[in-house]
Design a protein around this motif. Structure first.
Motif, PDB file in Angstrom:
ATOM      1  N   SER A 167       0.816  -1.216   0.000  1.00  0.00           N
ATOM      2  CA  SER A 167       0.000   0.000   0.000  1.00  0.00           C
ATOM      3  C   SER A 167       0.848   1.265   0.000  1.00  0.00           C
ATOM      4  O   SER A 167       0.421   2.308  -0.494  1.00  0.00           O
ATOM      5  CB  SER A 167      -0.937   0.003   1.209  1.00  0.00           C
ATOM      6  OG  SER A 167      -0.199   0.068   2.421  1.00  0.00           O
ATOM      7  N   ASN A 168       2.076   1.172   0.543  1.00  0.00           N
ATOM      8  CA  ASN A 168       2.950   2.351   0.599  1.00  0.00           C
ATOM      9  C   ASN A 168       4.409   1.914   0.528  1.00  0.00           C
ATOM     10  O   ASN A 168       5.076   1.763   1.552  1.00  0.00           O
ATOM     11  CB  ASN A 168       2.702   3.151   1.883  1.00  0.00           C
ATOM     12  CG  ASN A 168       3.587   4.391   1.943  1.00  0.00           C
ATOM     13  OD1 ASN A 168       4.050   4.888   0.916  1.00  0.00           O
ATOM     14  ND2 ASN A 168       3.832   4.875   3.152  1.00  0.00           N
ATOM     15  N   PRO A 169       4.936   1.684  -0.694  1.00  0.00           N
ATOM     16  CA  PRO A 169       6.311   1.194  -0.827  1.00  0.00           C
ATOM     17  C   PRO A 169       7.379   2.260  -0.594  1.00  0.00           C
ATOM     18  O   PRO A 169       8.554   1.926  -0.443  1.00  0.00           O
ATOM     19  CB  PRO A 169       6.357   0.680  -2.265  1.00  0.00           C
ATOM     20  CG  PRO A 169       5.334   1.489  -2.976  1.00  0.00           C
ATOM     21  CD  PRO A 169       4.247   1.750  -1.978  1.00  0.00           C
ATOM     22  N   ILE A 170       7.000   3.533  -0.561  1.00  0.00           N
ATOM     23  CA  ILE A 170       7.971   4.602  -0.298  1.00  0.00           C
ATOM     24  C   ILE A 170       7.946   4.867   1.203  1.00  0.00           C
ATOM     25  O   ILE A 170       7.092   5.595   1.709  1.00  0.00           O
ATOM     26  CB  ILE A 170       7.618   5.887  -1.076  1.00  0.00           C
ATOM     27  CG1 ILE A 170       7.335   5.572  -2.541  1.00  0.00           C
ATOM     28  CG2 ILE A 170       8.724   6.918  -0.927  1.00  0.00           C
ATOM     29  CD1 ILE A 170       8.518   5.119  -3.327  1.00  0.00           C
ATOM     30  N   VAL A 171       8.875   4.273   1.916  1.00  0.00           N
ATOM     31  CA  VAL A 171       8.854   4.329   3.377  1.00  0.00           C
ATOM     32  C   VAL A 171      10.207   4.777   3.918  1.00  0.00           C
ATOM     33  O   VAL A 171      11.244   4.610   3.276  1.00  0.00           O
ATOM     34  CB  VAL A 171       8.469   2.963   3.990  1.00  0.00           C
ATOM     35  CG1 VAL A 171       7.047   2.598   3.619  1.00  0.00           C
ATOM     36  CG2 VAL A 171       9.427   1.881   3.531  1.00  0.00           C
ATOM     37  N   ASN A 172      10.173   5.333   5.111  1.00  0.00           N
ATOM     38  CA  ASN A 172      11.402   5.772   5.770  1.00  0.00           C
ATOM     39  C   ASN A 172      12.203   4.580   6.267  1.00  0.00           C
ATOM     40  O   ASN A 172      11.637   3.550   6.659  1.00  0.00           O
ATOM     41  CB  ASN A 172      11.066   6.665   6.966  1.00  0.00           C
ATOM     42  CG  ASN A 172      10.511   8.005   6.542  1.00  0.00           C
ATOM     43  OD1 ASN A 172      11.189   8.801   5.901  1.00  0.00           O
ATOM     44  ND2 ASN A 172       9.254   8.266   6.909  1.00  0.00           N
ATOM     45  N   LYS A 173      13.500   4.739   6.265  1.00  0.00           N
ATOM     46  CA  LYS A 173      14.355   3.764   6.932  1.00  0.00           C
ATOM     47  C   LYS A 173      14.392   4.101   8.415  1.00  0.00           C
ATOM     48  O   LYS A 173      14.079   5.222   8.840  1.00  0.00           O
ATOM     49  CB  LYS A 173      15.761   3.794   6.340  1.00  0.00           C
ATOM     50  CG  LYS A 173      16.487   5.123   6.494  1.00  0.00           C
ATOM     51  CD  LYS A 173      17.819   5.129   5.743  1.00  0.00           C
ATOM     52  CE  LYS A 173      18.540   6.467   5.915  1.00  0.00           C
ATOM     53  NZ  LYS A 173      19.799   6.539   5.164  1.00  0.00           N
ATOM     54  N   SER A 174      14.775   3.118   9.218  1.00  0.00           N
ATOM     55  CA  SER A 174      14.923   3.295  10.658  1.00  0.00           C
ATOM     56  C   SER A 174      16.406   3.283  11.026  1.00  0.00           C
ATOM     57  O   SER A 174      17.227   2.711  10.301  1.00  0.00           O
ATOM     58  CB  SER A 174      14.199   2.169  11.413  1.00  0.00           C
ATOM     59  OG  SER A 174      12.815   2.189  11.137  1.00  0.00           O
ATOM     60  N   PRO A 175      16.779   3.911  12.142  1.00  0.00           N
ATOM     61  CA  PRO A 175      18.190   3.961  12.518  1.00  0.00           C
ATOM     62  C   PRO A 175      18.738   2.580  12.865  1.00  0.00           C
ATOM     63  O   PRO A 175      17.995   1.675  13.263  1.00  0.00           O
ATOM     64  CB  PRO A 175      18.210   4.894  13.731  1.00  0.00           C
ATOM     65  CG  PRO A 175      16.816   4.907  14.244  1.00  0.00           C
ATOM     66  CD  PRO A 175      15.928   4.671  13.075  1.00  0.00           C
ATOM     67  N   ARG A 176      20.031   2.442  12.718  1.00  0.00           N
ATOM     68  CA  ARG A 176      20.687   1.156  12.959  1.00  0.00           C
ATOM     69  C   ARG A 176      20.379   0.615  14.346  1.00  0.00           C
ATOM     70  O   ARG A 176      20.179  -0.597  14.508  1.00  0.00           O
ATOM     71  CB  ARG A 176      22.212   1.316  12.777  1.00  0.00           C
ATOM     72  CG  ARG A 176      23.002   0.066  13.105  1.00  0.00           C
ATOM     73  CD  ARG A 176      24.440   0.172  12.636  1.00  0.00           C
ATOM     74  NE  ARG A 176      25.101   1.379  13.105  1.00  0.00           N
ATOM     75  CZ  ARG A 176      26.343   1.731  12.754  1.00  0.00           C
ATOM     76  NH1 ARG A 176      27.029   0.967  11.917  1.00  0.00           N
ATOM     77  NH2 ARG A 176      26.883   2.840  13.219  1.00  0.00           N
TER      78      ARG A 176
END
Length: 544
Positions: A167-176
């Motif tokens: 539904s939303n493939p453009i997503v933020n990454k999360s910190p290591r």
């Protein structure tokens, strides 16, 4: 995101994977003709659904990246004409490097297959205890994949639902740090709810999870805002030690008497194996292990033309690491004059007879189908070790050493010396970090691990690891001859060293670039990481 676009098609089918013959050693052949709605009505269905998590979903990672990164980038392995090794050993990989792209894809296939399996099991009407056990198995795999991603790329996308990504493939990454926390939570859940004994040979247990936790806690302990702090988190070091002790003291695992036996097909799923990828004997592409084809010195070994290992060789740097007569060298690297009775049995064994100017790969080279009927062209059928008891011993010792310069901890010494005794070496009376770093390098050499040891150290002693890599002199090919009896490399003054270009050795080498195609499809990978919102608490009673 291209990764997710690729894996949607794969995983819609993968959820329907089944076992056409559910043997005792996870020899899994896929059957895509079973409808999703017929799944998850019994334990047999759960086994069928989780079986691909042991081979097919890891295939692209295992194919070349496992050793190309783990041993090539750490400079155990040198292969100037193999584009799946030299970009890593030369520190010149980019977001277009094939094995890097395939590994990212493979990790997210593992993750999304695990997510789909978890979701489907949760919706089953089978009793809760059984559901929890197989959810734990899927979370083990997802946690392992996220540990690799955290170690290699740092900040990354955390996904728990395929539907959400669709539904939303453009997503933020999360910190290591959040990726590590997520991996640890998955593995703690697995340690809590996996069974003590495997229902089938080759499946993971709660002790497999505790073993992985000893690795994850040890890695995470050094991570902070100061990459040169020189110290690790003592609480996490203590947890690493406790997790390793759980495996060693309570689990059913024991060292094999002979180190060489670890790498023979007939010893798959042996008493030292905690987690291994399970490849199908004579299996099709995707459930096969092609490592022998990349490593074998010649067709006399494989019995066919799939033997491409002539130029896949030990670096001079790693050969210098072996002590005189360390038995692990011959099991890992084949030098001129070495003899292997288990190879080319019909001819009385295999004697390495070539110029004494290079040393080739032995570990992963198991022979032809005449030597073992499980072997076929480009499929050694040898399990890929992801975690074994020898590493857990070393994890315990490193956690016991902690932030001290040395230790005489009796238990740590006992475990390290057990490995050294098996290798035919004298015992240690105290341990330093360099002692353990050495043992890890030779004990686990060509098992895809040493680069992660370097990265773990760089979390809190970054400059030391930059200096270590610089001292490997990767920009010079050292001419040498090798004494196979003494495990001794001698510089050959009759030949000139060769220079070659390598990448810049600085703090940037400890993280890989994202695949270029992923960045194009998801521009948020270029942006700052956004903290992940955890929806469950950490399990806190694992060691009570």
């Amino acid at each position: 995101m291209r990764t997710h676009t690729l894996i949607y098609t794969f995983l819609i089918t993968a959820l329907a994977l089944s076992i056409s013959g559910c043997s005792d050693d996870l020899e899994i052949e896929p059957n895509d003709q079973i409808a999703k709605e017929n799944f998850f009505q019994s334990e047999e269905d759960f086994r069928a659904a989780t079986a691909p998590l042991y081979n097919r979903v890891w295939f692209s990672f295992n194919d070349k990246f496992y050793f190309g990164l783990g041993d090539g980038r750490s400079y155990n392995l040198y292969a100037p004409f193999s584009d799946y090794i030299y970009p890593f050993s030369d520190l010149t990989e980019t977001g277009l490097t094939g094995p890097l792209v395939e590994a990212w894809r493979s990790f997210y296939i593992v993750i999304q297959q695990s997510n789909n399996t978890i979701e489907a099991i949760e919706g089953s009407s089978v009793e809760e205890e059984l559901k929890t056990q197989y959810i734990a198995e899927a979370r083990f795999m997802r946690g392992a994949a996220y540990w690799y991603i955290a170690s290699l790329w740092g900040d990354a996308i955390i996904a728990t639902s395929q539907a959400d990504i669709i539904s939303n493939p453009i997503v933020n990454k999360s910190p290591r740090t959040d990726v590590y926390e997520f991996a640890i939570r998955d593995m703690e859940y697995a340690a809590k709810f996996l069974p003590e004994q495997a229902g089938q040979a080759g499946r993971v247990t709660k002790y497999s999870a505790f073993g992985m936790l000893s690795r994850l806690y040890l890695s995470y302990a050094g991570l902070s805002d100061n990459a040169n702090s020189g110290n690790r988190n003592q609480q996490l070091l203590d947890l690493a030690k406790q997790a390793a002790a759980k495996v060693i003291e309570e689990g059913p695992y024991t060292l094999l008497d002979d180190y060489e036996d670890l790498f023979k097909v007939e010893n798959n799923n042996n008493s030292e194996s905690l987690f291994a990828l399970q490849w199908v004997p004579n299996g099709e592409y995707g459930v096969n292990n092609p490592h022998q084809a990349f490593f074998a010195l010649g067709s006399e070994i494989t019995g066919d033309d799939a033997a491409y290992g002539f130029f896949t060789r030990a670096s001079y740097d790693v050969l210098e690491e072996y002590e005189a007569r360390d038995l692990r060298r011959k099991a890992t690297w084949m030098a001129d004059g070495d003899f292997y009775p288990e190879l080319s049995k019909a001819n009385g064994g295999y004697l390495v007879d070539h110029e004494n100017t290079y040393v080739n790969v032995k570990k992963g080279v198991v022979g032809s189908t005449k030597d073992n009927p499980s072997i076929s062209r480009q499929n050694s059928a040898l399990n890929t070790y992801m975690l074994r008891l020898g590493e857990v011993y070393l994890n315990y010792a490193e956690a016991a050493l902690g932030n001290s310069a040395s230790t005489t901890d009796a238990t740590a010494l006992m475990y390290v010396n057990a490995l050294r005794t098996r290798a035919g070496l004298s015992s240690k009376t105290s341990l330093t970090f360099n002692d353990l770093f050495h043992e890890r390098r030779v004990e686990l050499c060509m098992e895809g691990q040493f680069w992660y040891d370097i990265v773990r150290r760089a979390y809190y002693k970054e400059q030391e690891m930059i200096n270590y890599i610089s001292a490997q002199d990767r920009d010079v090919v050292v001419p040498f001859t090798y004494d196979e009896e003494k495990n001794e490399a001698n510089i050959d003054d009759t030949r000139d060293p060769e220079s070659r270009a390598i990448g810049v050795v600085d703090e940037g080498i400890f993280l890989l670039p994202y695949p270029e195609s992923e960045v194009v499809q998801n521009p948020l990978l270029r942006e700052a990481a956004v903290p992940y919102e955890f929806t469950e608490e950490r399990i806190t009673d694992l060691f009570e």
